[in-house]
Design an enzyme around this catalytic site. Structure first.
Site, PDB file in Angstrom:
ATOM      1  N   HIS A   1      20.543  -5.247  14.406  1.00  0.00           N
ATOM      2  CA  HIS A   1      19.988  -6.194  14.889  1.00  0.00           C
ATOM      3  C   HIS A   1      20.782  -6.199  16.334  1.00  0.00           C
ATOM      4  O   HIS A   1      21.671  -5.757  16.590  1.00  0.00           O
ATOM      5  CB  HIS A   1      19.409  -7.203  14.389  1.00  0.00           C
ATOM      6  CG  HIS A   1      18.498  -8.132  14.933  1.00  0.00           C
ATOM      7  ND1 HIS A   1      17.314  -7.543  15.329  1.00  0.00           N
ATOM      8  CD2 HIS A   1      18.460  -9.299  14.996  1.00  0.00           C
ATOM      9  CE1 HIS A   1      16.488  -8.626  15.757  1.00  0.00           C
ATOM     10  NE2 HIS A   1      17.213  -9.627  15.639  1.00  0.00           N
TER      11      HIS A   1
ATOM     12  N   HIS B   1      18.634 -16.369  15.170  1.00  0.00           N
ATOM     13  CA  HIS B   1      17.584 -16.420  16.215  1.00  0.00           C
ATOM     14  C   HIS B   1      16.661 -17.467  15.847  1.00  0.00           C
ATOM     15  O   HIS B   1      16.239 -17.621  14.518  1.00  0.00           O
ATOM     16  CB  HIS B   1      16.765 -15.266  16.352  1.00  0.00           C
ATOM     17  CG  HIS B   1      17.356 -14.264  17.121  1.00  0.00           C
ATOM     18  ND1 HIS B   1      17.206 -12.601  17.035  1.00  0.00           N
ATOM     19  CD2 HIS B   1      18.099 -14.332  18.295  1.00  0.00           C
ATOM     20  CE1 HIS B   1      17.889 -12.358  17.991  1.00  0.00           C
ATOM     21  NE2 HIS B   1      18.473 -13.121  18.842  1.00  0.00           N
TER      22      HIS B   1
ATOM     23  N   HIS C   1      19.765 -14.201  10.012  1.00  0.00           N
ATOM     24  CA  HIS C   1      20.416 -14.359  11.528  1.00  0.00           C
ATOM     25  C   HIS C   1      20.046 -15.477  12.347  1.00  0.00           C
ATOM     26  O   HIS C   1      18.959 -16.435  11.692  1.00  0.00           O
ATOM     27  CB  HIS C   1      20.213 -13.160  12.215  1.00  0.00           C
ATOM     28  CG  HIS C   1      18.689 -12.873  12.703  1.00  0.00           C
ATOM     29  ND1 HIS C   1      17.627 -12.713  11.655  1.00  0.00           N
ATOM     30  CD2 HIS C   1      18.104 -13.127  13.702  1.00  0.00           C
ATOM     31  CE1 HIS C   1      16.585 -12.503  12.306  1.00  0.00           C
ATOM     32  NE2 HIS C   1      16.877 -12.635  13.487  1.00  0.00           N
TER      33      HIS C   1
ATOM     34  N   ASP D   1      15.636  -9.201  10.304  1.00  0.00           N
ATOM     35  CA  ASP D   1      15.354  -8.249  11.236  1.00  0.00           C
ATOM     36  C   ASP D   1      16.177  -7.154  11.447  1.00  0.00           C
ATOM     37  O   ASP D   1      17.577  -7.356  11.479  1.00  0.00           O
ATOM     38  CB  ASP D   1      15.433  -9.119  12.629  1.00  0.00           C
ATOM     39  CG  ASP D   1      14.228 -10.187  12.810  1.00  0.00           C
ATOM     40  OD1 ASP D   1      13.503 -10.368  11.772  1.00  0.00           O
ATOM     41  OD2 ASP D   1      14.260 -10.749  13.706  1.00  0.00           O
TER      42      ASP D   1
ATOM     43  N   HIS E   1       7.240  -9.639   9.263  1.00  0.00           N
ATOM     44  CA  HIS E   1       7.720 -10.034  10.766  1.00  0.00           C
ATOM     45  C   HIS E   1       6.798  -9.211  11.651  1.00  0.00           C
ATOM     46  O   HIS E   1       7.384  -8.455  12.586  1.00  0.00           O
ATOM     47  CB  HIS E   1       9.096  -9.624  10.652  1.00  0.00           C
ATOM     48  CG  HIS E   1       9.910 -10.177  11.990  1.00  0.00           C
ATOM     49  ND1 HIS E   1      10.078  -9.491  13.231  1.00  0.00           N
ATOM     50  CD2 HIS E   1      10.353 -11.428  12.005  1.00  0.00           C
ATOM     51  CE1 HIS E   1      10.700 -10.091  13.937  1.00  0.00           C
ATOM     52  NE2 HIS E   1      11.009 -11.452  13.081  1.00  0.00           N
TER      53      HIS E   1
ATOM     54  N   ASP F   1      13.637 -18.311  15.551  1.00  0.00           N
ATOM     55  CA  ASP F   1      12.473 -17.959  14.638  1.00  0.00           C
ATOM     56  C   ASP F   1      12.805 -17.878  13.356  1.00  0.00           C
ATOM     57  O   ASP F   1      11.843 -17.999  12.530  1.00  0.00           O
ATOM     58  CB  ASP F   1      11.376 -16.844  15.303  1.00  0.00           C
ATOM     59  CG  ASP F   1      12.107 -15.715  15.074  1.00  0.00           C
ATOM     60  OD1 ASP F   1      13.653 -15.681  15.418  1.00  0.00           O
ATOM     61  OD2 ASP F   1      11.737 -14.570  15.092  1.00  0.00           O
ATOM     62  N   HIS F   2      13.816 -17.866  12.798  1.00  0.00           N
ATOM     63  CA  HIS F   2      14.367 -17.734  11.519  1.00  0.00           C
ATOM     64  C   HIS F   2      15.259 -19.125  10.783  1.00  0.00           C
ATOM     65  O   HIS F   2      15.457 -18.768   9.816  1.00  0.00           O
ATOM     66  CB  HIS F   2      15.182 -16.532  11.251  1.00  0.00           C
ATOM     67  CG  HIS F   2      14.641 -15.227  11.352  1.00  0.00           C
ATOM     68  ND1 HIS F   2      14.155 -14.519  10.550  1.00  0.00           N
ATOM     69  CD2 HIS F   2      13.876 -14.465  12.529  1.00  0.00           C
ATOM     70  CE1 HIS F   2      13.539 -13.181  10.888  1.00  0.00           C
ATOM     71  NE2 HIS F   2      13.467 -13.262  12.320  1.00  0.00           N
TER      72      HIS F   2
END
Length: 301
Positions: A145, A66, A64, A213, A267, A68-69
């Site tokens: 999510h 976001h 996804h 996530d 995570h 941080d990914h």
């Protein structure tokens, strides 16, 4: 053989011990293949520490969008460019075309090798085949999510394994003819036709699932059924109201329900310094559980 290397195992904000989410699957088949799943900040440095060549990565799977990914994509692609990469790089993800084109438009460095974004389904309950090679397949399914997000499944194809004892009993020796035998089901050895059933047995392919996530949902159970390894979001020790993540016991319940062989939690929120506490809670539900740490390697055969 498959080697899974956890490059980053934190959630949201990194810590001194844990980097942003990223993991590598190295598949050792007839030819070696290196696949990257998520690409958080610092991924290329973690690859160097793990002695994994980023130039060998031809496919990246983003769960996804976001930061941080995916934020590690920008410097990783730039480094590949500076190293004069020529081979195509495929980037899979929900709305991949939209976000990859934005990433490639940033800055002035340009990209001198082809980058192909591939959209994966972001709604519904179907397991989708998104990539296939001679020896393995990759599937995806939408998960639950706060934004469109998917889980991925790496599935090695079932294959014939040569029984060395039967080979010896029949007076046969290894050689190129065995490759033809595996591919076609029969081959000629010194004038004699040999069928694969005479000297081989089927080895069930290994299956690895990475949740990305997600809160607990039916889709992650569906894609994880009978997996050899489930790598699951376990951000919190206990359920947090309003958070679109699983806690350790919820992840363990999914592992149990899906009848997986092994569960690895990742995570992890930076608030938790004691991985043993998280692991102990999960093991109350599913015994074969571990908590991932950065640069941890897991070998499956």
């Amino acid at each position: 053989m498959i080697v899974v290397t956890f490059l980053g195992t934190v959630s949201g904000i990194p810590s001194k011990e844990r980097n942003h989410p990223s993991l590598v699957i190295e598949y050792f088949g007839e030819e070696k293949d290196t696949l990257l799943f998520d690409c958080g900040e610092g991924t290329q440095l973690q690859l160097m520490k793990a002695n994994i060549s980023f130039m060998k990565i031809n496919k990246i799977f983003i769960t996804h969008w976001h930061a941080d990914h995916f934020a590690g994509l920008i410097p990783l692609i730039q480094t590949m460019n500076l190293e004069k990469r020529k081979k195509e790089l495929k980037i899979f993800g929900p709305e991949a075309e939209k976000f990859v084109s934005t990433i490639l438009s940033l800055g002035y460095f340009g990209c001198k090798f082809p980058v192909k974004p591939i959209n994966v389904p972001l709604e519904g309950g179907e397991i989708s085949l998104i990539d296939e090679e001679e020896e393995y397949e990759v599937y995806s399914i939408p998960v639950l999510h706060s934004i469109p997000s998917v889980a991925y499944c790496f599935k090695e194809k079932d294959r014939w394994k040569i029984d060395e004892k039967k080979l010896k009993e029949l007076g046969l020796k290894r050689g190129y003819w065995l490759r033809k035998l595996k591919a076609q089901g029969k081959a000629v050895y010194k004038g004699r036709e040999i069928k694969i059933e005479e000297i081989g047995k089927v080895k069930k392919g290994l299956k690895i699932v990475y949740s990305g996530d997600t809160k607990p949902c039916d889709n992650i159970v569906k894609i994880s059924m009978d997996a050899d390894l489930l790598i699951h979001d376990a951000t919190f020790l206990e359920e947090q109201e309003g958070k679109a993540h699983a806690d350790v016991k919820q992840a363990a319940k999914i592992a149990k329900k899906a009848n997986v062989k092994q569960l690895i939690l990742t995570h992890i929120s930076r608030r938790y310094k004691n991985a043993e506490e998280l692991e102990a809670e999960a093991k109350k539900v599913f015994e074969n559980t571990r908590v991932a740490y950065d640069l941890m390697k897991v070998v499956l055969k």
